[in-house]
Scaffold this motif. Structure first.
Motif, PDB file in Angstrom:
ATOM      1  N   LEU A  91       0.828  -1.204   0.000  1.00 58.15           N
ATOM      2  CA  LEU A  91       0.000   0.000   0.000  1.00 58.15           C
ATOM      3  C   LEU A  91       0.863   1.255   0.000  1.00 58.15           C
ATOM      4  O   LEU A  91       0.479   2.283  -0.569  1.00 58.15           O
ATOM      5  N   ARG A  92       2.038   1.166   0.607  1.00 56.62           N
ATOM      6  CA  ARG A  92       2.948   2.313   0.595  1.00 56.62           C
ATOM      7  C   ARG A  92       3.388   2.618  -0.834  1.00 56.62           C
ATOM      8  O   ARG A  92       3.501   3.778  -1.231  1.00 56.62           O
ATOM      9  N   MET A  93       3.619   1.572  -1.636  1.00 54.02           N
ATOM     10  CA  MET A  93       3.991   1.773  -3.036  1.00 54.02           C
ATOM     11  C   MET A  93       2.839   2.417  -3.804  1.00 54.02           C
ATOM     12  O   MET A  93       3.046   3.343  -4.604  1.00 54.02           O
ATOM     13  N   PRO A 111      11.163   6.770  -2.035  1.00 56.94           N
ATOM     14  CA  PRO A 111      11.297   6.896  -0.583  1.00 56.94           C
ATOM     15  C   PRO A 111      11.498   5.542   0.088  1.00 56.94           C
ATOM     16  O   PRO A 111      11.105   4.499  -0.442  1.00 56.94           O
ATOM     17  N   LYS A 112      12.104   5.564   1.247  1.00 55.31           N
ATOM     18  CA  LYS A 112      12.413   4.346   1.983  1.00 55.31           C
ATOM     19  C   LYS A 112      11.136   3.554   2.272  1.00 55.31           C
ATOM     20  O   LYS A 112      10.081   4.117   2.557  1.00 55.31           O
ATOM     21  N   ILE A 148      10.922  -0.588  -7.741  1.00 52.62           N
ATOM     22  CA  ILE A 148      10.263  -0.348  -9.032  1.00 52.62           C
ATOM     23  C   ILE A 148      11.344  -0.267 -10.098  1.00 52.62           C
ATOM     24  O   ILE A 148      12.355   0.416  -9.923  1.00 52.62           O
ATOM     25  N   TYR A 149      11.129  -0.978 -11.209  1.00 51.71           N
ATOM     26  CA  TYR A 149      12.125  -1.049 -12.277  1.00 51.71           C
ATOM     27  C   TYR A 149      11.509  -0.583 -13.591  1.00 51.71           C
ATOM     28  O   TYR A 149      10.311  -0.782 -13.849  1.00 51.71           O
ATOM     29  N   THR A 192       2.717  10.620  -7.250  1.00 47.04           N
ATOM     30  CA  THR A 192       3.447  11.046  -8.453  1.00 47.04           C
ATOM     31  C   THR A 192       2.516  11.215  -9.655  1.00 47.04           C
ATOM     32  O   THR A 192       2.942  11.701 -10.700  1.00 47.04           O
ATOM     33  N   GLY A 193       1.266  10.779  -9.514  1.00 47.86           N
ATOM     34  CA  GLY A 193       0.326  10.878 -10.624  1.00 47.86           C
ATOM     35  C   GLY A 193       0.393   9.710 -11.584  1.00 47.86           C
ATOM     36  O   GLY A 193      -0.332   9.689 -12.587  1.00 47.86           O
ATOM     37  N   GLU A 194       1.241   8.713 -11.295  1.00 43.95           N
ATOM     38  CA  GLU A 194       1.332   7.544 -12.180  1.00 43.95           C
ATOM     39  C   GLU A 194       0.123   6.630 -12.014  1.00 43.95           C
ATOM     40  O   GLU A 194      -0.228   5.886 -12.928  1.00 43.95           O
TER      41      GLU A 194
END
Length: 325
Positions: free
Chosen positions: A220-222, A293-294, A299-300, A229-231
């Motif tokens: 959920l943090r991701m 952020p930590k 993400i790649y 970021t709007g992504e």
């Protein structure tokens, strides 16, 4: 007689009950018509039956307050209903009535004799006739497990009445019937399966944040970071439906993100390698996650990622499923 003058309706005079109040005092009129002294005084001054006398609670009565003067002045408007009468005329529950009030479909009115809000019968009738005019075919009323009153259907699926009314007007709830024994909204019966299908069809293609995290193979943090970021895009799905009232992440934004990016979780699903192994092996192949952020997760960028893994000496436990990457 003199002790009880002015004589109110029902008072015994010479052994007989007085059938009607003929002359009012300010006190007896305000009690009979349930109006405050200050408001009654204002009405008397407006009708030139009294003159101001220094304060709202004091006036000088210019002539006796006869019934033919006072009753027309204070008679309640028969077109204005109290809340209980309005709900009965509408044939609706308290929650439905409140929805229509907040939407200003039914307005509040104040009578001269009562500060409590009243509701116009004409506004209720207009709303009902507008709804009934949208029913193009009136099937004969047949009670069944799926057919129920419009009010009950809205309650069961958790959708506002005005939302269902709009769907009815658009012809998306075709099987409607009128119960001749009922009135108002309670008389309009619908097939709840049709209503649920129509409401669901109006919902935006979106998924809750928890399910989005599962699709991304992240946390959920991701999801929260990608929303910031709007992504990913969070939007209300559309008409309220029980279980679907919270904003959700649009499928389009999820697909757009996955077109160019992947996550450590999805790489693990695609290759069959554990998270720990991939975190150790990928930097050796110069495959580095983007800065985030930590505790957000890894993400790649997808560009060149598949070819780099295939060209490496990584031993995969199964044929890779690149559709899950």
């Amino acid at each position: 007689m003199f002790r009880n003058y002015p004589i109110e309706a029902g008072t015994a005079v010479l052994g007989q009950a007085c059938p009607r109040t003929q002359v009012y005092s300010i006190h007896s009129a305000k009690r009979a018509f349930r109006i405050s002294r200050a408001r009654f005084n204002a009405k008397l001054v407006e009708a030139e039956l009294a003159a101001p006398n220094g304060s709202p609670d004091r006036v000088t009565v210019l002539r006796p307050l006869r019934a033919e003067d006072v009753e027309p002045l204070l008679a309640p408007n028969s077109e204005l209903l109290n809340r209980g009468e309005a709900k009965g005329r509408l044939g609706a529950s308290e929650s439905i009535f409140r929805q229509l009030r907040l939407a200003d479909v039914i307005g509040r009115h104040v009578e001269a004799t009562d500060r409590r809000p009243r509701y116009a019968a004409s506004e209720i009738d207009t709303f009902l006739s507008d709804l009934e005019s949208a029913i193009s075919t009136r099937a004969s009323y047949q009670p069944s497990g799926d057919r129920m009153s419009l009010v009950e259907a809205c309650r069961k699926i958790g959708t506002p009445l005005l939302t269902v009314k709009a769907l009815i007007r658009d012809g998306k709830v075709p099987s409607l019937a009128i119960d001749p024994t009922m009135q108002g909204l309670a008389a309009i019966h619908v097939d709840i399966k049709e209503v649920r299908t129509a409401v669901t069809g109006e919902l935006l293609d979106a998924v809750p944040k928890l399910k989005t995290a599962k699709i991304l193979g992240g946390s959920l943090r991701m999801v929260g970071f990608l929303l910031s970021t709007g992504e990913l895009i969070l939007e209300k799905r559309g008409p309220a439906l029980r279980g679907h009232t919270m904003p959700a992440v649009t499928r389009a934004s999820i697909d757009g993100f996955l077109a160019n990016h992947t996550t450590l979780g999805r790489l693990s699903q695609a290759t069959g390698l554990s998270f720990q192994r991939l975190r150790f092996e990928l930097p050796k192949l110069q495959i580095l996650p983007r800065p985030v952020p930590k505790d957000t997760g890894h993400i790649y960028a997808k560009a060149g990622l598949r070819d780099a893994i295939l060209a490496s000496e990584l031993e995969l436990p199964k044929p890779p499923d690149w559709n899950r990457m």
